[in-house]
Enzyme design. Structure first.
Site, PDB file in Angstrom:
ATOM      1  N   CYS A  40     -18.393 -35.835   3.000  1.00 24.85           N
ATOM      2  CA  CYS A  40     -17.206 -36.227   3.751  1.00 24.85           C
ATOM      3  C   CYS A  40     -16.808 -37.676   3.434  1.00 24.85           C
ATOM      4  O   CYS A  40     -17.635 -38.494   3.035  1.00 24.85           O
ATOM      5  CB  CYS A  40     -17.494 -36.077   5.245  1.00 24.85           C
ATOM      6  SG  CYS A  40     -16.139 -36.507   6.332  1.00 24.85           S
ATOM      7  N   SER A  42     -16.140 -40.059   5.413  1.00 27.10           N
ATOM      8  CA  SER A  42     -16.809 -41.075   6.233  1.00 27.10           C
ATOM      9  C   SER A  42     -18.086 -41.561   5.561  1.00 27.10           C
ATOM     10  O   SER A  42     -18.450 -42.739   5.658  1.00 27.10           O
ATOM     11  CB  SER A  42     -17.121 -40.509   7.621  1.00 27.10           C
ATOM     12  OG  SER A  42     -15.939 -40.219   8.314  1.00 27.10           O
ATOM     13  N   HIS A  45     -16.978 -44.004   2.962  1.00 24.35           N
ATOM     14  CA  HIS A  45     -16.682 -45.317   3.552  1.00 24.35           C
ATOM     15  C   HIS A  45     -17.962 -46.128   3.730  1.00 24.35           C
ATOM     16  O   HIS A  45     -17.964 -47.355   3.560  1.00 24.35           O
ATOM     17  CB  HIS A  45     -15.992 -45.147   4.907  1.00 24.35           C
ATOM     18  CG  HIS A  45     -14.620 -44.555   4.825  1.00 24.35           C
ATOM     19  ND1 HIS A  45     -13.755 -44.815   3.783  1.00 24.35           N
ATOM     20  CD2 HIS A  45     -13.956 -43.704   5.653  1.00 24.35           C
ATOM     21  CE1 HIS A  45     -12.627 -44.162   3.975  1.00 24.35           C
ATOM     22  NE2 HIS A  45     -12.720 -43.477   5.096  1.00 24.35           N
ATOM     23  N   HIS A  61     -23.526 -36.706   7.643  1.00 29.09           N
ATOM     24  CA  HIS A  61     -23.279 -36.522   9.089  1.00 29.09           C
ATOM     25  C   HIS A  61     -22.665 -35.158   9.399  1.00 29.09           C
ATOM     26  O   HIS A  61     -22.338 -34.884  10.546  1.00 29.09           O
ATOM     27  CB  HIS A  61     -22.339 -37.617   9.604  1.00 29.09           C
ATOM     28  CG  HIS A  61     -20.954 -37.523   9.046  1.00 29.09           C
ATOM     29  ND1 HIS A  61     -20.649 -37.935   7.772  1.00 29.09           N
ATOM     30  CD2 HIS A  61     -19.808 -37.026   9.566  1.00 29.09           C
ATOM     31  CE1 HIS A  61     -19.365 -37.710   7.546  1.00 29.09           C
ATOM     32  NE2 HIS A  61     -18.829 -37.151   8.611  1.00 29.09           N
ATOM     33  N   CYS A 167     -17.763 -31.757  11.268  1.00 30.28           N
ATOM     34  CA  CYS A 167     -16.881 -32.920  11.182  1.00 30.28           C
ATOM     35  C   CYS A 167     -15.471 -32.516  10.774  1.00 30.28           C
ATOM     36  O   CYS A 167     -14.561 -32.499  11.584  1.00 30.28           O
ATOM     37  CB  CYS A 167     -17.436 -33.967  10.223  1.00 30.28           C
ATOM     38  SG  CYS A 167     -16.429 -35.481  10.196  1.00 30.28           S
TER      39      CYS A 167
END
Length: 364
Positions: A40, A42, A45, A61, A167
């Site tokens: 993902c 995130s 990032h 996650h 997510c």
């Protein structure tokens, strides 16, 4: 216990595949054997240092697996249960939780320290602490999570597909069904058709929205959006996006979803609104992305802006519902997935950074 895992050791560097030590679950915790984990933005990032964390940490996650053991006091799951993991455990006691809004839990900041709720980690390497990510760390064969993060789901659905529910799917579908509460008469635009945006498209289709316009610069992403439910496609690099969307929707949309998190795409999404429309901000933006607001125009046209965190979801309620959508065929997940082994994790993030269509799932 030993577990193979993908570790973030330094920012802007490849993840390191290594073996870590995993402690058993303490009170209120669950040991999960991860079967599949989504890759993902995130996580990207974190790799890029946009959001800093204690290092080294086990990244990931978004995932699903099977419960191996539970700590004292755990009653919601037991060994053998199939679970989808939530990266946002809630306390169940604060005002937002008691009002049915666990995504806004007031006690949800502790995972940012890279530990579990008691302030310690269950991961280690050579006697040194290895930190958690989002209280889930799904890029590990074994992980320990808070019991609230382990949501039991039906055993007759493939965990490879269900891993995305933790997510991207819950955020995107939730943005449409929970945050916007779309109805059949609504005209919708989705700006940014990556993993989250594609699931906003799906949520809009499930809600029965009459017009769903997918906006992206990637023809690959747009074609996938069409397959997942978009009624119209607009390539942001071809022609006047605002004029094209207004022509398709007879003057603008009732809901514009922004799934990128950049000022330029936020402004674009705002410009697509018809009178009385709502802009739903879903994309993860940096602190520097500040929205300029024409107050008079906002008042006169009665347009609004609302934030969407984790699809305004309640994992205990929404994850099983999303599994049911998948089993019935209304939620399409297999069409989005490319499966790779953990050893391909850095290639998966390279592809993600290029905004290639679909999602990579790491299968253990």
């Amino acid at each position: 216990m030993k577990s193979k895992a993908a570790l973030l050791v330094d920012y802007n560097a490849p993840l390191v595949i290594d073996e870590v030590d995993v402690q058993g679950p303490k009170e209120g915790e669950v040991l999960v054997r991860i079967k599949a984990a989504g890759v993902c933005h995130s996580d990207l990032h974190a790799i890029n240092g946009q959001y800093t964390h204690n290092l080294p940490l086990v990244l990931g996650h978004e995932g699903a697996g099977i419960v191996e053991d539970v700590g004292q006091g755990v009653t919601n799951v037991r060994p053998g249960d199939h679970v989808v993991l939530s990266w946002l455990p809630s306390c169940g006691k604060c005002r937002p939780c008691l009002r049915g809004r666990p995504a806004n839990c007031e006690d949800a900041s502790w995972p940012s320290a890279g530990t579990l709720r008691d302030g310690t980690s269950r991961f280690g390497k050579n006697g040194k602490t290895v930190f958690h990510y989002g209280a889930t760390s799904t890029f590990s064969e074994l992980t320990v999570v808070p019991s609230q993060s382990a949501v039991p789901v039906a055993r007759d659905a493939p965990l490879t597909a269900l891993s995305l529910i933790g997510c991207a799917v819950s955020t995107g579908v939730g943005a449409a069904l929970n945050t916007a509460k779309l109805s059949p008469q609504d005209r919708v635009a989705v700006v940014g058709c990556g993993g989250v945006g594609l699931n906003i498209v799906q949520g809009a289709r499930i809600a029965g929205a009459q017009t769903i316009v997918a906006v992206d610069r990637s023809s690959e992403n747009l074609e996938l959006a069409r397959r997942l439910g978009a009624t119209h496609l607009v390539n942001s690099e071809e022609g006047d996006v605002i004029a094209n969307v207004q022509a398709i929707t007879d003057g603008g949309v009732d809901f514009a979803f922004e799934a990128v998190g950049r000022r330029v795409t936020i402004a674009l999404a705002m410009a697509l609104l018809a009178r009385g429309g709502r802009l739903v901000l879903v994309g993860m933006a940096s602190r520097e992305e500040v929205l300029g607001l024409d107050v008079l125009d906002t008042v006169v046209r009665e347009v609004g802006v609302v934030g969407c965190w984790y699809g305004s979801c309640d994992p205990q309620r929404d994850f099983p519902r999303l599994v049911d959508f998948y089993k019935s065929g209304s939620l399409k997940l297999d069409e989005m997935i490319e499966v790779r082994p953990l050893e391909d994790i850095n290639l998966a993030f390279s592809n993600l950074a290029k905004s290639t269509g679909g999602r990579t799932v790491i299968a253990f």
